[in-house]
Design a protein around this motif. Structure first.
Motif, PDB file in Angstrom:
ATOM      1  N   UNK A 180      48.392  79.853 -52.522  1.00 31.98           N
ATOM      2  CA  UNK A 180      48.896  79.669 -51.164  1.00 31.98           C
ATOM      3  C   UNK A 180      49.910  80.761 -50.876  1.00 31.98           C
ATOM      4  N   UNK A 181      49.649  81.512 -49.807  1.00 31.81           N
ATOM      5  CA  UNK A 181      50.528  82.617 -49.417  1.00 31.81           C
ATOM      6  C   UNK A 181      50.831  83.549 -50.590  1.00 31.81           C
ATOM      7  N   UNK A 182      49.805  83.846 -51.364  1.00 28.47           N
ATOM      8  CA  UNK A 182      49.923  84.819 -52.431  1.00 28.47           C
ATOM      9  C   UNK A 182      50.471  84.305 -53.741  1.00 28.47           C
ATOM     10  N   UNK A 183      50.759  82.999 -53.828  1.00 26.18           N
ATOM     11  CA  UNK A 183      51.298  82.434 -55.065  1.00 26.18           C
ATOM     12  C   UNK A 183      50.300  81.424 -55.630  1.00 26.18           C
ATOM     13  N   UNK A 238      42.459  72.766 -36.066  1.00 24.41           N
ATOM     14  CA  UNK A 238      42.825  73.894 -36.918  1.00 24.41           C
ATOM     15  C   UNK A 238      41.972  75.109 -36.647  1.00 24.41           C
ATOM     16  N   UNK A 239      42.416  76.233 -37.149  1.00 24.48           N
ATOM     17  CA  UNK A 239      41.662  77.466 -36.997  1.00 24.48           C
ATOM     18  C   UNK A 239      41.511  78.169 -38.328  1.00 24.48           C
ATOM     19  N   UNK A 295      44.524  79.915 -42.402  1.00 28.93           N
ATOM     20  CA  UNK A 295      44.296  78.720 -41.598  1.00 28.93           C
ATOM     21  C   UNK A 295      45.622  78.072 -41.240  1.00 28.93           C
ATOM     22  N   UNK A 296      45.624  77.354 -40.124  1.00 26.55           N
ATOM     23  CA  UNK A 296      46.814  76.588 -39.746  1.00 26.55           C
ATOM     24  C   UNK A 296      46.516  75.087 -39.786  1.00 26.55           C
ATOM     25  N   UNK A 297      45.439  74.702 -40.474  1.00 26.90           N
ATOM     26  CA  UNK A 297      45.086  73.293 -40.584  1.00 26.90           C
ATOM     27  C   UNK A 297      45.955  72.605 -41.639  1.00 26.90           C
ATOM     28  N   UNK A 298      46.186  71.338 -41.461  1.00 26.27           N
ATOM     29  CA  UNK A 298      46.965  70.565 -42.426  1.00 26.27           C
ATOM     30  C   UNK A 298      46.124  70.149 -43.623  1.00 26.27           C
ATOM     31  N   UNK A 317      51.263  69.832 -44.067  1.00 25.57           N
ATOM     32  CA  UNK A 317      51.813  70.348 -42.807  1.00 25.57           C
ATOM     33  C   UNK A 317      50.794  71.276 -42.171  1.00 25.57           C
ATOM     34  N   UNK A 318      50.818  71.349 -40.860  1.00 26.57           N
ATOM     35  CA  UNK A 318      49.887  72.193 -40.112  1.00 26.57           C
ATOM     36  C   UNK A 318      50.605  73.474 -39.703  1.00 26.57           C
ATOM     37  N   UNK A 319      50.717  74.411 -40.651  1.00 27.40           N
ATOM     38  CA  UNK A 319      51.352  75.694 -40.381  1.00 27.40           C
ATOM     39  C   UNK A 319      50.416  76.807 -40.863  1.00 27.40           C
ATOM     40  N   UNK A 320      50.544  78.006 -40.323  1.00 27.18           N
ATOM     41  CA  UNK A 320      49.690  79.097 -40.793  1.00 27.18           C
ATOM     42  C   UNK A 320      49.989  79.421 -42.258  1.00 27.18           C
ATOM     43  N   UNK A 321      48.935  79.597 -43.033  1.00 31.50           N
ATOM     44  CA  UNK A 321      49.079  79.959 -44.445  1.00 31.50           C
ATOM     45  C   UNK A 321      47.843  80.734 -44.884  1.00 31.50           C
ATOM     46  N   UNK A 322      47.998  81.550 -45.899  1.00 33.28           N
ATOM     47  CA  UNK A 322      46.870  82.273 -46.482  1.00 33.28           C
ATOM     48  C   UNK A 322      46.403  81.514 -47.712  1.00 33.28           C
ATOM     49  N   UNK A 323      45.122  81.250 -47.764  1.00 34.48           N
ATOM     50  CA  UNK A 323      44.511  80.505 -48.862  1.00 34.48           C
ATOM     51  C   UNK A 323      43.587  81.443 -49.639  1.00 34.48           C
ATOM     52  N   UNK A 324      43.715  81.418 -50.953  1.00 32.63           N
ATOM     53  CA  UNK A 324      42.799  82.190 -51.805  1.00 32.63           C
ATOM     54  C   UNK A 324      42.268  81.265 -52.894  1.00 32.63           C
ATOM     55  N   UNK A 325      40.986  81.420 -53.197  1.00 34.92           N
ATOM     56  CA  UNK A 325      40.361  80.697 -54.292  1.00 34.92           C
ATOM     57  C   UNK A 325      39.675  81.697 -55.213  1.00 34.92           C
ATOM     58  N   UNK A 326      40.123  81.771 -56.470  1.00 35.29           N
ATOM     59  CA  UNK A 326      39.352  82.436 -57.503  1.00 35.29           C
ATOM     60  C   UNK A 326      38.389  81.386 -58.035  1.00 35.29           C
TER      61      UNK A 326
END
Length: 414
Positions: free
Chosen positions: A148-151, A201-202, A127-130, A177-186
């Motif tokens: 966030x982004x694999x961390x 956002x997308x 997502x690129x949403x803030x 911030x409104x930038x593209x990032x990868x989000x993961x939730x365990x």
């Protein structure tokens, strides 16, 4: 050069993977593993602000990205979520359960009211949403780990911290911030109802790396009250990161074994539905402790039969067997015997094996490859084994993830 083994995916029962084209899975190699200092590090950026509120009302103007299976209404859109660690996601019935999904890919493969047979899984998206608002139904055992982004933001699972169990809650994450990032939730014990994003956002899907790694066994993998977050808080998710796998299926059930059903079923009785049906690329089998008071010939026969079934049904799957857990510095004779019985069965199937009792690692042909000593000693038992005298503590699971990863690495080609 290794011959690449074809793996057919067309008959997989769990949605997106079933629709994927046939692919090739090479052998697990040391050179393909991630740098442990990087992959297991904490997120180094500015930490987002996270709040959890009991409400079903999002921020005005936000759009709800629903998980697959939930009926869309109003301005809702279908969310391109990458669902990991489980399959056969299903909605419940009535309000609010029909707006939440949970997986049913573990024995007994059932979906109840805001509960299911499988409590541990993960989802990932970009997502690129803030700011995002995750719609969940709070349960007393609900917990999560955010990446966030694999961390990861924290190593241990974090309790959701809701107000009233059984009610809709919003987990608001303000990134800053409104930038593209990868989000993961365990997640653990947390019915999922989608993600709200601002209209600016997308949200788009991601692709998990490292193939499907599955663990099959008992409460050492499924978790206990000595660690946080159930199966997502044990050694398995930690080892999975170190081994470079993003799709981590925790298919263990507490109290079970090769000949011991506990409250569920024996491993051989559920291997077809819990393991073979979901076609893992790699499989770690760890059980035996709940069997160690039983007949060694029965344990050996059950293990050998199950290993043969896995080998015949999943010829492309790499399988690694862990022997009998020993939570004390001095192993009881029954534990030593069970460990030896499983080692013989693993060698017969051509599966690498590690003994928690001795720390010895054996190759697929049964040859001793090295030994690094017993996992539990008089010096570390107090810190790594919980108050119940059996299950690992949080620190114990961190430790075991390193021991298991090291043992698996020892059997891998360069």
């Amino acid at each position: 050069m290794d011959v690449l083994t074809p793996l057919t995916l067309a008959t997989d029962p769990d949605g997106p993977r079933a629709a994927a084209p046939a692919r090739y899975v090479d052998r697990w190699r040391l050179r393909d593993l991630p740098d442990p200092a990087t992959v297991d590090a904490l997120y180094g950026g500015s930490a987002p602000t996270i709040t959890v509120t009991q409400t079903s009302t999002p921020t005005s103007g936000y759009v709800l990205y629903r998980p697959p299976g939930v009926t869309l209404t109003g301005t809702d859109v279908a969310g391109a979520f990458t669902m990991l660690g489980a399959g056969d996601f299903a909605i419940g019935t009535g309000t609010p359960d029909s707006t939440y999904v949970l997986p049913t890919s573990r024995y007994p493969h059932t979906r109840g009211t805001l509960t299911s047979s499988q409590s541990t899984w993960a989802l990932e998206f970009a997502t690129d949403a803030a700011t995002m608002q995750v719609r969940v139904n709070y349960q007393t055992a609900s917990a999560y780990r955010l990446y966030l982004d694999g961390r990861k933001l924290a190593d241990a699972m974090t309790p959701l911290g809701g107000s009233t169990a059984g009610n809709t809650h919003m987990m608001t994450v303000a990134f800053g911030s409104a930038i593209p990032r990868i989000v993961r939730l365990d997640v653990s014990t947390m019915p999922f109802g989608g993600v709200y994003l601002p209209s600016t956002g997308g949200l788009w899907s991601t692709v998990a790396q490292g193939g499907r790694l599955m663990a099959f066994g008992d409460s050492l993998t499924d978790g206990s009250n000595q660690n946080a977050g159930g199966g997502a808080g044990t050694w398995f998710y930690r080892a999975g990161r170190l081994l470079g796998s993003g799709d981590l299926w925790e298919q263990a059930r507490g109290g079970t074994g090769y000949i011991t059903p506990g409250s569920y079923a024996t491993l051989p009785d559920r291997v077809a539905a819990d393991v073979i049906a979901y076609k893992p690329d790699r499989l770690i089998i760890w059980a035996g402790y709940n069997d160690n008071q039983g007949s060694q010939s029965a344990i050996g026969a059950a293990a050998a039969g199950m290993y043969a079934q896995i080998k015949a049904s999943l010829p492309a799957c790499e399988v690694f067997v862990i022997g009998c857990w020993c939570p004390t510095a001095t192993a009881a004779t029954s534990i030593v015997n069970t460990d030896a019985t499983l080692r013989v069965a693993a060698a017969g199937a051509g599966f690498p094996f590690v003994s928690p009792v001795t720390g010895s690692v054996y190759g697929a042909d049964g040859t001793l490859m090295g030994s690094q000593g017993p996992w539990i000693t008089s010096g570390n038992a107090a810190g790594y084994v919980g108050a119940d005298g059996v299950h690992p503590t949080e620190a114990g699971h961190v430790y075991l993830s390193r021991r298991i990863t090291t043992a698996i690495r020892q059997t891998m080609p360069a």
